[in-house]
Structures are given as C-alpha cells and as structure tokens.
Design a protein around this motif. Sequence first.
Motif, short mmCIF file in Angstrom:
data_model
loop_
_atom_site.label_atom_id
_atom_site.label_comp_id
_atom_site.label_asym_id
_atom_site.label_seq_id
_atom_site.Cartn_x
_atom_site.Cartn_y
_atom_site.Cartn_z
N TYR A 138 51.24 75.72 19.26
CA TYR A 138 51.91 76.47 20.31
C TYR A 138 53.00 75.65 20.99
CZ TYR A 138 48.21 79.83 19.76
OH TYR A 138 47.37 80.76 19.23
N ASP A 139 54.13 76.27 21.25
CA ASP A 139 55.22 75.60 21.96
C ASP A 139 54.79 75.27 23.38
OD1 ASP A 139 57.03 75.74 19.86
OD2 ASP A 139 57.78 77.70 20.48
N VAL A 140 55.27 74.13 23.87
CA VAL A 140 55.06 73.75 25.26
C VAL A 140 56.42 73.44 25.87
CG1 VAL A 140 52.75 72.81 24.89
CG2 VAL A 140 54.71 71.30 24.72
N THR A 141 56.50 73.53 27.18
CA THR A 141 57.75 73.22 27.86
C THR A 141 57.80 71.72 28.12
OG1 THR A 141 57.71 75.38 28.90
CG2 THR A 141 59.16 73.75 29.88
N HIS A 142 58.62 71.04 27.35
CA HIS A 142 58.76 69.60 27.48
C HIS A 142 60.10 69.23 26.85
CE1 HIS A 142 57.56 65.38 27.66
NE2 HIS A 142 58.04 65.25 26.45
N PRO A 143 60.97 68.54 27.57
CA PRO A 143 62.27 68.21 27.00
C PRO A 143 62.13 67.28 25.80
CG PRO A 143 61.99 67.18 29.16
CD PRO A 143 60.79 68.04 28.92
N THR A 144 62.78 67.65 24.70
CA THR A 144 62.77 66.84 23.49
C THR A 144 64.18 66.80 22.90
OG1 THR A 144 62.24 68.74 22.11
CG2 THR A 144 60.38 67.45 22.92
N PRO A 145 64.46 65.83 22.05
CA PRO A 145 65.76 65.80 21.38
C PRO A 145 65.93 67.03 20.48
CG PRO A 145 64.63 63.68 21.18
CD PRO A 145 63.65 64.65 21.73
N ASP A 146 67.16 67.36 20.18
CA ASP A 146 67.44 68.47 19.27
C ASP A 146 66.68 68.28 17.96
OD1 ASP A 146 69.11 69.68 21.07
OD2 ASP A 146 70.96 68.96 20.14
N GLY A 147 66.08 69.37 17.48
CA GLY A 147 65.36 69.32 16.22
C GLY A 147 63.91 68.87 16.35
N GLU A 148 63.48 68.53 17.56
CA GLU A 148 62.10 68.12 17.77
C GLU A 148 61.42 69.07 18.74
OE1 GLU A 148 61.58 64.10 19.01
OE2 GLU A 148 62.89 63.30 17.45
N SER A 149 60.09 69.13 18.67
CA SER A 149 59.32 69.91 19.63
C SER A 149 57.95 69.26 19.79
CB SER A 149 59.19 71.37 19.20
OG SER A 149 58.51 71.47 17.98
N VAL A 150 57.26 69.62 20.83
CA VAL A 150 55.90 69.16 21.09
C VAL A 150 54.99 70.37 20.95
CG1 VAL A 150 54.36 68.17 22.82
CG2 VAL A 150 56.74 67.42 22.70
N VAL A 151 53.90 70.23 20.19
CA VAL A 151 52.98 71.34 20.02
C VAL A 151 51.58 70.92 20.44
CG1 VAL A 151 54.31 72.45 18.20
CG2 VAL A 151 52.55 70.81 17.58
N LEU A 152 50.78 71.86 20.90
CA LEU A 152 49.39 71.63 21.27
C LEU A 152 48.51 72.10 20.12
CD1 LEU A 152 49.43 73.05 24.90
CD2 LEU A 152 49.56 70.66 24.20
N ILE A 153 47.60 71.24 19.68
CA ILE A 153 46.62 71.65 18.69
C ILE A 153 45.26 71.14 19.13
CG2 ILE A 153 48.27 71.72 16.79
CD1 ILE A 153 47.06 69.15 15.75
N PRO A 154 44.18 71.88 18.83
CA PRO A 154 42.85 71.42 19.22
C PRO A 154 42.52 70.06 18.60
CG PRO A 154 42.78 73.71 18.55
CD PRO A 154 44.13 73.19 18.18
N GLU A 155 41.85 69.22 19.35
CA GLU A 155 41.46 67.89 18.87
C GLU A 155 40.67 67.97 17.57
OE1 GLU A 155 38.20 64.94 20.54
OE2 GLU A 155 39.98 64.97 21.82
#
Length: 67
Positions: A37-54
């Motif tokens: 799932y997408d989260v709101t967190h600034p990242t460089p272009d072409g990158e994203s932070v996702v949440l996944i269950p441990e």
Amino acid sequence: MIAGGPCRSDDDDKCGNGDCPTVYATPEPGVLAIQGYDVTHPTPDGESVVLIPEEILKEAARARRWL
C-alpha cells in the motif's frame, strides 16, 4: 512470487481485498520487488515506500533461506 499474493481464504485475507502485499523475485541478483500500500512519504522520483505485514517479509526470508 516469493511470499504473499492472493489470499488462501477469507480468514487469510488480512488486507480485506483478496490480494495481500507480495514479495517478488527479480532477474537482478539481490533485488526484490515489493507490492504494498502507498504511504505519504517524500521520496525521490521513481521511488516509493510501501507497507507490508512483517510476516510477509519473514516468509520471504525463509523462502530465500536467510532464516
């Protein structure tokens, strides 16, 4: 696909949409692709932070024989 993916049953559907976060192997050694799932967190272009269950990461680690 290394870990995660379609839920096996309604009891397994922790995400509530029938398709849980997934860890995929890639052709590049040492690189995994992560669906989450997408989260709101600034990242460089072409990158994203996702949440996944441990537990998905642990399953991937076992599949790679890291644990």
